[in-house]
Design a protein around this motif. Structure first.
Motif, PDB file in Angstrom:
ATOM      1  N   ALA A  88       0.782  -1.180   0.080  1.00  0.00           N
ATOM      2  CA  ALA A  88       0.050   0.031  -0.057  1.00  0.00           C
ATOM      3  C   ALA A  88       0.923   1.213  -0.019  1.00  0.00           C
ATOM      4  O   ALA A  88       0.445   2.383  -0.385  1.00  0.00           O
ATOM      5  CB  ALA A  88      -1.098   0.086   1.277  1.00  0.00           C
ATOM      6  N   THR A  89       2.120   0.849   0.410  1.00  0.00           N
ATOM      7  CA  THR A  89       2.881   2.307   0.408  1.00  0.00           C
ATOM      8  C   THR A  89       4.112   2.380  -0.329  1.00  0.00           C
ATOM      9  O   THR A  89       5.112   3.054  -0.181  1.00  0.00           O
ATOM     10  CB  THR A  89       3.514   2.530   1.971  1.00  0.00           C
TER      11      THR A  89
ATOM     12  N   ALA B 294       5.581   7.387   3.366  1.00  0.00           N
ATOM     13  CA  ALA B 294       4.327   6.730   3.935  1.00  0.00           C
ATOM     14  C   ALA B 294       4.703   5.400   4.407  1.00  0.00           C
ATOM     15  O   ALA B 294       4.503   4.715   5.468  1.00  0.00           O
ATOM     16  CB  ALA B 294       3.291   6.264   2.582  1.00  0.00           C
TER      17      ALA B 294
ATOM     18  N   THR C 216      -3.852   8.400   6.396  1.00  0.00           N
ATOM     19  CA  THR C 216      -4.288   8.227   5.060  1.00  0.00           C
ATOM     20  C   THR C 216      -3.924   6.747   4.753  1.00  0.00           C
ATOM     21  O   THR C 216      -4.818   5.877   3.994  1.00  0.00           O
ATOM     22  CB  THR C 216      -3.304   9.007   4.185  1.00  0.00           C
ATOM     23  N   TYR C 217      -3.009   6.119   5.240  1.00  0.00           N
ATOM     24  CA  TYR C 217      -2.588   4.523   4.886  1.00  0.00           C
ATOM     25  C   TYR C 217      -2.450   3.501   5.761  1.00  0.00           C
ATOM     26  O   TYR C 217      -2.336   2.429   5.362  1.00  0.00           O
ATOM     27  CB  TYR C 217      -0.918   4.754   4.438  1.00  0.00           C
TER      28      TYR C 217
END
Length: 267
Positions: free
Chosen positions: A151-152, A158, A233-234
């Motif tokens: 996801a990052t 992130a 956000t993540y």
């Protein structure tokens, strides 16, 4: 394997545990010996190679570990930790190979060192499992750590915010109590291994925090504010107490990063 990216890819594409541990150690030794160019000519794979076992399940489908303090429970805990360390080998080398071109060579060296530590941690835990009559792969596991990495994959800040500064920092919070449970059960050998890992993980969280602060400063961000935005956000989990403030502080992760988010999570 004559540059750092190729060495990282070799780790990520090694599926069997012994092969991955060997590749991680070879990569770190080659870097320390000056045999790897600071060059990034190959891309990192979308996902690392994995062995046939353990079976990977959704976190909600993971079986219960059994009565606290029982041998079954302790083996299940050691297996879960072994899987975390196995995944962490890939996380470290993916971070170096995916993002290292944008940083000085010290960034790559730090993550190679972390990856070699994670390989050693995995080997210690797997050896302990075998001494208890089990082995890595004997129980199911989940792949939440790599899901966080995927996801990052587009943003180094992130990645650093979520993996070392949230997920690995949580390990600093919970490990002392886990060690105490093993000691209470008389399993002093396992407790000693977990304490060795705990001390190393303080340094690993510190590596992530230091490079996050560096990247934030270079981009003109205030570090703790940007971290909070990236976590909102993540990060799929919640930042919640209890916190091991002394271990986090030793890693450079001060309360101004996480205390506000913890307060939000209980509102």
């Amino acid at each position: 394997m004559n540059d750092v990216a190729a060495a990282c890819r070799a780790v990520l594409t090694a599926g069997e545990p012994r092969e991955k541990v060997k590749a991680a150690r070879q990569a770190w030794r080659a870097l320390k010996a000056g045999r790897l160019d600071h060059h990034f000519g190959v891309a990192m794979p979308d996902a690392p190679a994995r062995p046939d076992r353990p079976e990977l399940l959704a976190p909600s489908h993971m079986p219960k570990r059994g009565r606290a303090g029982s041998e079954r429970s302790r083996i299940a805990m050691l297996h879960a930790l072994a899987h975390i360390e196995f995944s962490a080998i890939d996380l470290a080398f993916d971070c170096a190979g995916r993002f290292g071109a944008d940083f000085p060579p010290e960034f790559t060296a730090d993550w190679f060192s972390v990856g070699a530590d994670e390989a050693m941690h995995f080997a210690l835990l797997d050896r302990r499992l075998r001494a208890l009559g089990s082995h890595y792969g004997a129980l199911p596991a989940h792949d939440g750590l790599w899901e966080a990495a995927a996801a990052t994959a587009h943003d180094v800040m992130a990645r650093l915010a979520v993996v070392p500064m949230a997920l690995e920092a949580r390990g600093l919070d919970v490990t002392p109590a886990t060690v105490a449970r093993f000691e209470a059960a008389g399993d002093m050998r396992s407790a000693a291994i977990l304490m060795r890992i705990y001390r190393d993980e303080i340094r690993h969280v510190g590596v992530g925090t230091r490079w996050f602060r560096d990247a934030a400063g270079s981009a003109g961000f205030e570090a703790s504010g940007r971290w909070k935005w990236l976590i909102r956000t993540y990060f799929r989990g919640t930042i919640k107490p209890p916190f091991n403030d002394s271990a986090r502080a030793s890693a450079g992760l001060s309360r101004d990063f996480y205390a506000g988010l913890a307060e939000e999570s209980v509102l």
